[in-house]
Motif scaffolding. Sequence first.
Motif, PDB file in Angstrom:
ATOM      1  N   LYS A  13      25.202  88.072 -26.755  1.00 31.34           N
ATOM      2  CA  LYS A  13      25.297  88.389 -25.319  1.00 31.34           C
ATOM      3  C   LYS A  13      26.408  89.407 -25.106  1.00 31.34           C
ATOM      4  CE  LYS A  13      23.829  85.277 -22.398  1.00 31.34           C
ATOM      5  NZ  LYS A  13      23.770  84.018 -21.647  1.00 31.34           N
ATOM      6  N   LEU A  14      26.056  90.472 -24.420  1.00 26.21           N
ATOM      7  CA  LEU A  14      26.966  91.608 -24.310  1.00 26.21           C
ATOM      8  C   LEU A  14      27.858  91.520 -23.073  1.00 26.21           C
ATOM      9  CD1 LEU A  14      24.397  94.420 -25.275  1.00 26.21           C
ATOM     10  CD2 LEU A  14      26.000  93.219 -26.776  1.00 26.21           C
ATOM     11  N   PHE A  15      29.143  91.333 -23.329  1.00 29.10           N
ATOM     12  CA  PHE A  15      30.136  91.437 -22.253  1.00 29.10           C
ATOM     13  C   PHE A  15      30.929  92.733 -22.445  1.00 29.10           C
ATOM     14  CE2 PHE A  15      29.169  86.920 -22.582  1.00 29.10           C
ATOM     15  CZ  PHE A  15      29.038  86.550 -21.259  1.00 29.10           C
ATOM     16  N   THR A 284      36.702  86.513 -13.172  1.00 31.12           N
ATOM     17  CA  THR A 284      37.175  86.916 -14.508  1.00 31.12           C
ATOM     18  C   THR A 284      38.688  87.139 -14.492  1.00 31.12           C
ATOM     19  OG1 THR A 284      35.050  87.971 -14.856  1.00 31.12           O
ATOM     20  CG2 THR A 284      36.805  88.619 -16.361  1.00 31.12           C
ATOM     21  N   VAL A 285      39.153  87.832 -13.468  1.00 35.79           N
ATOM     22  CA  VAL A 285      40.592  88.114 -13.385  1.00 35.79           C
ATOM     23  C   VAL A 285      41.360  86.796 -13.240  1.00 35.79           C
ATOM     24  CG1 VAL A 285      42.400  89.211 -11.984  1.00 35.79           C
ATOM     25  CG2 VAL A 285      40.275  90.463 -12.491  1.00 35.79           C
ATOM     26  N   PHE A 343      42.014  94.505 -23.804  1.00 35.89           N
ATOM     27  CA  PHE A 343      40.608  94.181 -24.065  1.00 35.89           C
ATOM     28  C   PHE A 343      39.859  94.193 -22.740  1.00 35.89           C
ATOM     29  CE2 PHE A 343      42.887  90.186 -23.548  1.00 35.89           C
ATOM     30  CZ  PHE A 343      42.088  89.441 -22.699  1.00 35.89           C
ATOM     31  N   ARG A 344      38.554  94.458 -22.857  1.00 30.89           N
ATOM     32  CA  ARG A 344      37.749  94.603 -21.640  1.00 30.89           C
ATOM     33  C   ARG A 344      36.604  93.599 -21.624  1.00 30.89           C
ATOM     34  NH1 ARG A 344      35.903 100.446 -22.248  1.00 30.89           N
ATOM     35  NH2 ARG A 344      36.011  99.776 -24.411  1.00 30.89           N
ATOM     36  N   ILE A 345      36.382  93.065 -20.436  1.00 33.58           N
ATOM     37  CA  ILE A 345      35.240  92.168 -20.234  1.00 33.58           C
ATOM     38  C   ILE A 345      34.381  92.780 -19.137  1.00 33.58           C
ATOM     39  CG2 ILE A 345      34.498  89.867 -19.464  1.00 33.58           C
ATOM     40  CD1 ILE A 345      37.121  88.767 -20.630  1.00 33.58           C
ATOM     41  N   ALA A 346      33.136  93.077 -19.479  1.00 25.92           N
ATOM     42  CA  ALA A 346      32.223  93.610 -18.464  1.00 25.92           C
ATOM     43  C   ALA A 346      31.533  92.446 -17.772  1.00 25.92           C
ATOM     44  CB  ALA A 346      31.199  94.522 -19.120  1.00 25.92           C
TER      45      ALA A 346
END
Length: 369
Positions: A13-15, A284-285, A343-346
């Motif tokens: 699963k792409l985040f 998310t934040v 790091f990044r979370i979409a």
Amino acid sequence: MSDSVRNSQQHIKLFIPGPVEVRPEILDAQAGWMFGHRMPEAAELIGRIQPKLMEVFKTKNPVLIQAGTGSLFWEAAVRNCVSEGGRILHARSGAFSQKWESIVRSCGRETTVIDFEWGQPVLPGPLVEELAKGGYEAIAFVHNETSTGVTNPVQEIAAAVRALPGGEEIIIMVDSVSGISGAELHFDEWDLDIALTSSQKAFALPPGLGMCAVSDRAYAKAETVPNRGYYGDLLTLRKMMKKFNTPNTSPVPMLLALDVQLDAMMAETIEGRWERHIAQRDMTVAYITSKGFALYGDPAYASPTVSNFANTLEIDINALNAFLRTKGMIISNGYGDLKGKAFRIAHMGDITEVDLEELFAAIDEFLST
Ligand SMILES: Cc1ncc(COP(=O)(O)O)c(C=O)c1O
């Protein structure tokens, strides 16, 4: 058939901020029978797509579509809307605005760059100060900087440009590759000239389709610019789009998927989709900062589609991702120089709160080991 192909793959699963997760119904929609791009089926399909796409971009002009990605329209915007040797003002605030600026130069146009600190928004003040010196045909900036997780105030910038003497003539080009449909944008109301995007971001489609809204002002400008090239010639694309056609072979599977996805977007409403993205960003934040990481960049401009976090706990991001992979998920390391430091979370496209909760549970498990 499509199921058996998918069953032979591991589903991760792409985040990551593109390509993003694509729903099985959308993957299946691509598997329809083919037809030729000059057959009536193609025009019927594009005719069905167009009003929905115009609603997503909030524009009265048909939205151009072309097999390719957003980069195609980066180049097309420059080659069509700035004369050879003409000058563009470029706001640089991250990796993608930097890339676009290099394309401007590769097309033989002159560019003046105003740098904004990575993580900070592009604000109108320095831009209009420079534009006021005169000699600019266009301004180019990114709506949502995918590398930093910052959304720039497009409406404010456009209004400030238009308020300048001669500001009505300036072509305003916006890269909304990781914005449109996830981050609010009103193309006509904000008086923009170019807004380009890619299918593999907030549209939650596979990669392979570029889409671009174009104003009457931009078309009028293109009529004065020779040597616009072929593949991204906005005037040819417009001419063919009037017949719900594309100049070259249409990417039929992509269009079948787009049609189905647009139906879902219309059912959700575009405003509802913007609100959902904000809610998923806030969720998310709240979670990641509760673990002791800090949001990278100015929270007032935090992107609704992708969040970037400073690695304040100095965890091994590659190890985190290796762990997440065992759970069938992946997030993104920091971009370029930010690798290891952020790091990044979409949370864009069709990612849901339930998906995010699963991700957070896995991150919890990693952090507690
Ligand atoms: C803001 C932004 N602009 C442009 C691009 C390039 O888009 P594409 O790879 O679809 O050409 C990207 C890709 O991630 C992006 O995030």
